[in-house]
Design an enzyme around this catalytic site. Structure first.
Site, PDB file in Angstrom:
ATOM      1  N   PHE A  20       0.719  -1.238  -0.133  1.00  0.00           N
ATOM      2  CA  PHE A  20      -0.068  -0.060   0.117  1.00  0.00           C
ATOM      3  C   PHE A  20       1.077   1.227  -0.138  1.00  0.00           C
ATOM      4  O   PHE A  20       0.895   2.025  -0.973  1.00  0.00           O
ATOM      5  CB  PHE A  20      -0.804  -0.027   1.412  1.00  0.00           C
ATOM      6  CG  PHE A  20      -1.667   1.173   1.667  1.00  0.00           C
ATOM      7  CD1 PHE A  20      -2.103   2.011   0.811  1.00  0.00           C
ATOM      8  CD2 PHE A  20      -1.824   1.279   3.030  1.00  0.00           C
ATOM      9  CE1 PHE A  20      -2.952   3.224   0.984  1.00  0.00           C
ATOM     10  CE2 PHE A  20      -2.613   2.514   3.355  1.00  0.00           C
ATOM     11  CZ  PHE A  20      -2.946   3.344   2.522  1.00  0.00           C
ATOM     12  N   ILE A  21       1.601   1.596   1.092  1.00  0.00           N
ATOM     13  CA  ILE A  21       2.472   2.725   1.178  1.00  0.00           C
ATOM     14  C   ILE A  21       3.534   2.853   0.383  1.00  0.00           C
ATOM     15  O   ILE A  21       3.857   3.746  -0.393  1.00  0.00           O
ATOM     16  CB  ILE A  21       2.803   2.941   2.577  1.00  0.00           C
ATOM     17  CG1 ILE A  21       1.445   2.787   3.472  1.00  0.00           C
ATOM     18  CG2 ILE A  21       3.705   4.369   2.644  1.00  0.00           C
ATOM     19  CD1 ILE A  21       2.037   2.891   5.266  1.00  0.00           C
ATOM     20  N   ASP A  42      10.252  -7.131  -3.068  1.00  0.00           N
ATOM     21  CA  ASP A  42       8.918  -7.505  -2.501  1.00  0.00           C
ATOM     22  C   ASP A  42       8.535  -9.000  -3.002  1.00  0.00           C
ATOM     23  O   ASP A  42       8.793  -9.107  -3.907  1.00  0.00           O
ATOM     24  CB  ASP A  42       7.634  -6.391  -3.031  1.00  0.00           C
ATOM     25  CG  ASP A  42       6.425  -6.648  -2.099  1.00  0.00           C
ATOM     26  OD1 ASP A  42       6.213  -7.591  -1.882  1.00  0.00           O
ATOM     27  OD2 ASP A  42       6.064  -5.516  -1.713  1.00  0.00           O
ATOM     28  N   SER A 125       6.360   2.332  13.577  1.00  0.00           N
ATOM     29  CA  SER A 125       4.784   2.175  13.740  1.00  0.00           C
ATOM     30  C   SER A 125       4.483   2.864  15.052  1.00  0.00           C
ATOM     31  O   SER A 125       5.196   2.637  15.993  1.00  0.00           O
ATOM     32  CB  SER A 125       4.465   0.907  13.394  1.00  0.00           C
ATOM     33  OG  SER A 125       2.850   0.792  13.988  1.00  0.00           O
ATOM     34  N   TYR A 148       3.965  -7.490  16.645  1.00  0.00           N
ATOM     35  CA  TYR A 148       4.155  -6.646  15.580  1.00  0.00           C
ATOM     36  C   TYR A 148       4.909  -5.309  15.790  1.00  0.00           C
ATOM     37  O   TYR A 148       5.927  -5.123  15.476  1.00  0.00           O
ATOM     38  CB  TYR A 148       2.892  -6.290  14.921  1.00  0.00           C
ATOM     39  CG  TYR A 148       3.076  -5.338  13.852  1.00  0.00           C
ATOM     40  CD1 TYR A 148       3.396  -5.320  12.549  1.00  0.00           C
ATOM     41  CD2 TYR A 148       2.348  -3.995  14.167  1.00  0.00           C
ATOM     42  CE1 TYR A 148       3.619  -4.130  11.637  1.00  0.00           C
ATOM     43  CE2 TYR A 148       2.616  -2.794  13.290  1.00  0.00           C
ATOM     44  CZ  TYR A 148       3.166  -2.887  12.143  1.00  0.00           C
ATOM     45  OH  TYR A 148       3.194  -1.938  11.138  1.00  0.00           O
ATOM     46  N   ASN A 180      -2.348   5.542  11.690  1.00  0.00           N
ATOM     47  CA  ASN A 180      -3.541   4.657  11.130  1.00  0.00           C
ATOM     48  C   ASN A 180      -3.543   5.193   9.651  1.00  0.00           C
ATOM     49  O   ASN A 180      -4.436   6.257   9.376  1.00  0.00           O
ATOM     50  CB  ASN A 180      -4.511   4.754  11.827  1.00  0.00           C
ATOM     51  CG  ASN A 180      -4.539   3.898  12.945  1.00  0.00           C
ATOM     52  OD1 ASN A 180      -3.964   4.343  14.223  1.00  0.00           O
ATOM     53  ND2 ASN A 180      -5.165   2.763  12.844  1.00  0.00           N
ATOM     54  N   LYS A 189      -5.293  -5.175   1.248  1.00  0.00           N
ATOM     55  CA  LYS A 189      -4.924  -5.631   2.685  1.00  0.00           C
ATOM     56  C   LYS A 189      -6.050  -6.349   3.284  1.00  0.00           C
ATOM     57  O   LYS A 189      -6.046  -6.885   4.346  1.00  0.00           O
ATOM     58  CB  LYS A 189      -4.451  -4.505   3.242  1.00  0.00           C
ATOM     59  CG  LYS A 189      -3.003  -4.014   2.993  1.00  0.00           C
ATOM     60  CD  LYS A 189      -2.588  -2.599   3.743  1.00  0.00           C
ATOM     61  CE  LYS A 189      -2.124  -3.170   5.023  1.00  0.00           C
ATOM     62  NZ  LYS A 189      -1.808  -2.008   5.822  1.00  0.00           N
ATOM     63  N   PHE A 212     -16.864  -0.961  17.353  1.00  0.00           N
ATOM     64  CA  PHE A 212     -17.032  -1.356  18.668  1.00  0.00           C
ATOM     65  C   PHE A 212     -17.695  -0.249  19.603  1.00  0.00           C
ATOM     66  O   PHE A 212     -17.461   0.890  19.360  1.00  0.00           O
ATOM     67  CB  PHE A 212     -15.531  -1.662  19.171  1.00  0.00           C
ATOM     68  CG  PHE A 212     -14.759  -3.004  18.462  1.00  0.00           C
ATOM     69  CD1 PHE A 212     -15.555  -3.964  18.070  1.00  0.00           C
ATOM     70  CD2 PHE A 212     -13.490  -2.862  18.382  1.00  0.00           C
ATOM     71  CE1 PHE A 212     -15.035  -4.957  17.598  1.00  0.00           C
ATOM     72  CE2 PHE A 212     -12.838  -3.880  17.728  1.00  0.00           C
ATOM     73  CZ  PHE A 212     -13.591  -5.045  17.480  1.00  0.00           C
ATOM     74  N   ARG A 219      -8.616   7.666  16.919  1.00  0.00           N
ATOM     75  CA  ARG A 219      -7.225   7.191  16.011  1.00  0.00           C
ATOM     76  C   ARG A 219      -6.719   8.646  15.542  1.00  0.00           C
ATOM     77  O   ARG A 219      -7.618   9.391  14.963  1.00  0.00           O
ATOM     78  CB  ARG A 219      -7.866   6.301  15.121  1.00  0.00           C
ATOM     79  CG  ARG A 219      -8.177   4.925  15.359  1.00  0.00           C
ATOM     80  CD  ARG A 219      -6.760   4.109  15.732  1.00  0.00           C
ATOM     81  NE  ARG A 219      -7.152   2.822  16.070  1.00  0.00           N
ATOM     82  CZ  ARG A 219      -7.818   2.630  17.463  1.00  0.00           C
ATOM     83  NH1 ARG A 219      -8.091   3.438  18.061  1.00  0.00           N
ATOM     84  NH2 ARG A 219      -7.969   1.184  17.771  1.00  0.00           N
TER      85      ARG A 219
HETATM   86  N1  LIG Z   1      -0.640   0.936   6.844  1.00  0.00           N
HETATM   87  C1  LIG Z   1      -0.642   1.419   8.359  1.00  0.00           C
HETATM   88  O1  LIG Z   1      -1.372   1.762   8.757  1.00  0.00           O
HETATM   89  C2  LIG Z   1       0.750   1.383   8.684  1.00  0.00           C
HETATM   90  C3  LIG Z   1       0.916   1.807  10.117  1.00  0.00           C
HETATM   91  C4  LIG Z   1       2.187   1.695  10.493  1.00  0.00           C
HETATM   92  C5  LIG Z   1       3.211   1.268  10.011  1.00  0.00           C
HETATM   93  N2  LIG Z   1       3.045   0.532   8.833  1.00  0.00           N
HETATM   94  C6  LIG Z   1       4.287   0.253   8.000  1.00  0.00           C
HETATM   95  O2  LIG Z   1       4.421   0.671   6.790  1.00  0.00           O
HETATM   96  C7  LIG Z   1       4.787  -0.351   6.018  1.00  0.00           C
HETATM   97  C8  LIG Z   1       4.172  -0.619   4.912  1.00  0.00           C
HETATM   98  O3  LIG Z   1       2.704  -1.200   5.198  1.00  0.00           O
HETATM   99  P1  LIG Z   1       1.434  -1.312   4.135  1.00  0.00           P
HETATM  100  O4  LIG Z   1       0.422  -0.668   4.841  1.00  0.00           O
HETATM  101  O5  LIG Z   1       1.907  -0.682   2.850  1.00  0.00           O
HETATM  102  O6  LIG Z   1       1.451  -2.839   4.288  1.00  0.00           O
HETATM  103  P2  LIG Z   1       1.434  -3.783   2.825  1.00  0.00           P
HETATM  104  O7  LIG Z   1       1.206  -5.115   3.451  1.00  0.00           O
HETATM  105  O8  LIG Z   1       0.699  -3.346   1.760  1.00  0.00           O
HETATM  106  O9  LIG Z   1       3.068  -3.710   2.509  1.00  0.00           O
HETATM  107  C9  LIG Z   1       3.927  -4.540   3.136  1.00  0.00           C
HETATM  108  C10 LIG Z   1       4.706  -5.213   1.667  1.00  0.00           C
HETATM  109  O10 LIG Z   1       6.008  -5.723   2.153  1.00  0.00           O
HETATM  110  C11 LIG Z   1       6.087  -7.102   1.587  1.00  0.00           C
HETATM  111  N3  LIG Z   1       7.093  -7.773   2.375  1.00  0.00           N
HETATM  112  C12 LIG Z   1       6.663  -8.301   3.654  1.00  0.00           C
HETATM  113  N4  LIG Z   1       7.656  -8.930   4.108  1.00  0.00           N
HETATM  114  C13 LIG Z   1       8.364  -9.099   3.091  1.00  0.00           C
HETATM  115  C14 LIG Z   1       9.539  -9.704   3.103  1.00  0.00           C
HETATM  116  N5  LIG Z   1      10.397 -10.500   4.115  1.00  0.00           N
HETATM  117  N6  LIG Z   1      10.628  -9.743   1.992  1.00  0.00           N
HETATM  118  C15 LIG Z   1       9.953  -8.950   0.598  1.00  0.00           C
HETATM  119  N7  LIG Z   1       8.756  -8.401   0.882  1.00  0.00           N
HETATM  120  C16 LIG Z   1       7.977  -8.365   1.870  1.00  0.00           C
HETATM  121  C17 LIG Z   1       4.574  -7.536   1.256  1.00  0.00           C
HETATM  122  O11 LIG Z   1       4.650  -8.415   0.039  1.00  0.00           O
HETATM  123  C18 LIG Z   1       3.992  -6.054   0.825  1.00  0.00           C
HETATM  124  O12 LIG Z   1       3.869  -5.513  -0.382  1.00  0.00           O
HETATM  125  C19 LIG Z   1       5.174  -1.601   6.749  1.00  0.00           C
HETATM  126  O13 LIG Z   1       6.521  -1.574   7.350  1.00  0.00           O
HETATM  127  C20 LIG Z   1       4.290  -1.406   7.978  1.00  0.00           C
HETATM  128  O14 LIG Z   1       4.382  -2.285   9.064  1.00  0.00           O
HETATM  129  C21 LIG Z   1       2.027   0.841   8.195  1.00  0.00           C
END
Ligand SMILES: NC(=O)c1ccc[n+]([C@@H]2O[C@H](COP(=O)([O-])OP(=O)(O)OC[C@H]3O[C@@H](n4cnc5c(N)ncnc54)[C@H](O)[C@@H]3O)[C@@H](O)[C@H]2O)c1
Length: 317
Positions: A20-21, A42, A125, A148, A180, A189, A212, A219
């Site tokens: 996503f991000i 990825d 996070s 996590y 968030n 997701k 809830f 948030r």
């Molecule tokens: N979305 C949120 O609200 C949020 C909040 C806090 C932190 N984060 C952090 O931001 C980052 C991106 O999150 P997101 O929301 O885009 O989630 P997401 O699940 O869409 O993206 C994570 C990506 O990492 C890849 N991935 C995971 N483990 C891997 C590995 N070992 N090797 C290769 N690829 C791997 C997945 O295939 C996925 O494409 C993450 O580090 C997440 O912990 C997100």
């Protein structure tokens, strides 16, 4: 490093770039730096190829926790690393898997990057704060309530450990603590997508939005464009450390439903259900003083503007 001029051949690695991000960041870089060479690492465990529609660069579909990076990449040919790959299912209970994959992935990147001290910005996070129920600033104690969040604390500790080595003290490694995040590109997701998206889907299907009891949990909902901006600003700043990336406001689920009703021209009343989770955060809010002062970060979207943009995007799809 200051971000390079827009015409420069900027060679960038984005881990988690199919997520996503990560994919939002990739698109922004390719849009703004016409000569950027972006490599996405990825393994698509939770990402989706659709997120990379139109992507011009190279994809390395490998597990970062196992990959020998030098077999794929030459350190001299990488100017910057954005590390977003992570297990993102916060319900994952397998502690070994969560810590192994998340921590060892980062260790491999740090080992790869140390010789040339390639600047790194990595995703941490708000889960590092745990169930603290107050406005959190970066100096607050970290008390993750799930594995996590624990794994993200280990990333921060690892970065600090490398930076404490005498020959690495000038290295730039910045962590951004996302709150968030919501916005275009999160549909893959599923249950881990934002509450804003889940509630939108329920209302779109003509159902009452379920939250809830009694919807007053708050948030810090932050738009994906804002966290991507914060991530780029962290790289630009050339500063090490951790930085909050939120909207700076705490808003309730009832507020979200009311703004969605407004944007979708509906009038749903929420359905309140029991909360089965002991570690459910009652309140999150980012103190943005450090990010604002050190990075120049200022979120563009409040909840109303962010949902307006998002709903318009969802309705156009
Ligand atoms: N979305 C949120 O609200 C949020 C909040 C806090 C932190 N984060 C952090 O931001 C980052 C991106 O999150 P997101 O929301 O885009 O989630 P997401 O699940 O869409 O993206 C994570 C990506 O990492 C890849 N991935 C995971 N483990 C891997 C590995 N070992 N090797 C290769 N690829 C791997 C997945 O295939 C996925 O494409 C993450 O580090 C997440 O912990 C997100």
């Amino acid at each position: 490093m200051a971000l390079p001029a827009k015409s420069v051949r900027w060679r960038v690695v984005v881990t988690g770039g199919a997520g996503f991000i990560g994919s939002t960041l990739v698109k922004r870089i390719e849009r703004e730096w016409e000569n950027a060479e972006v490599t996405v690492i990825d393994d698509f465990r939770s990402g989706h190829f659709k997120n990379l529609e139109g992507f011009r660069g190279e994809v390395i579909a490998q597990n970062l926790a196992k990959i020998k990076l030098k077999d794929f990449l030459e350190p001299k040919a990488v100017d910057a690393i954005f590390h977003l790959a992570s297990i993102t299912d916060t319900r994952e209970q397998d502690q070994r898997k969560m810590t192994w994959d998340n921590v060892e992935s980062f260790r491999r990147l740090l080992e790869f990057a140390r010789e040339k001290q390639i600047p790194i910005t990595y995703a941490s996070s708000a889960a590092t704060y745990g169930i603290d129920a107050r406005i959190n600033s970066e100096t607050d104690e970290r008390k993750p309530a799930n594995v996590y969040g624990f794994s993200k604390v280990q990333l921060e500790n690892l970065a600090a450990k490398y930076l404490s080595e005498p020959d690495l003290q000038g290295w730039k490694i910045a962590g951004t603590r996302y709150f968030n995040v919501y916005g275009p590109g999160e549909a893959h997701k599923g249950p881990m997508a934002s509450m804003i998206y889940q509630l939108y889907l329920q209302m779109k299907a003509g159902k009452k939005p379920r939250v809830f009891k009694a919807g007053e949990q708050k948030r810090d909902f932050v738009h994906v464009d804002d966290v991507v901006n914060c991530t780029l600003l962290a790289m630009n700043s050339g500063k090490s450390g951790v930085f909050n990336a939120g909207s700076g406001e705490a808003r309730s689920f009832n507020d979200v439903i009311s703004v969605l009703n407004h944007e979708m021209e509906t009038n749903f009343k929420p359905e309140y259900i029991e909360n089965p989770f002991a570690f459910f955060q009652p309140f999150t809010q980012a103190d943005l003083a450090r990010s604002s002062k050190e990075l120049g970060y200022k979120p563009k979207y409040n909840l109303e503007a962010g949902i307006k943009q998002y709903v318009a995007w969802l309705e156009k799809k």
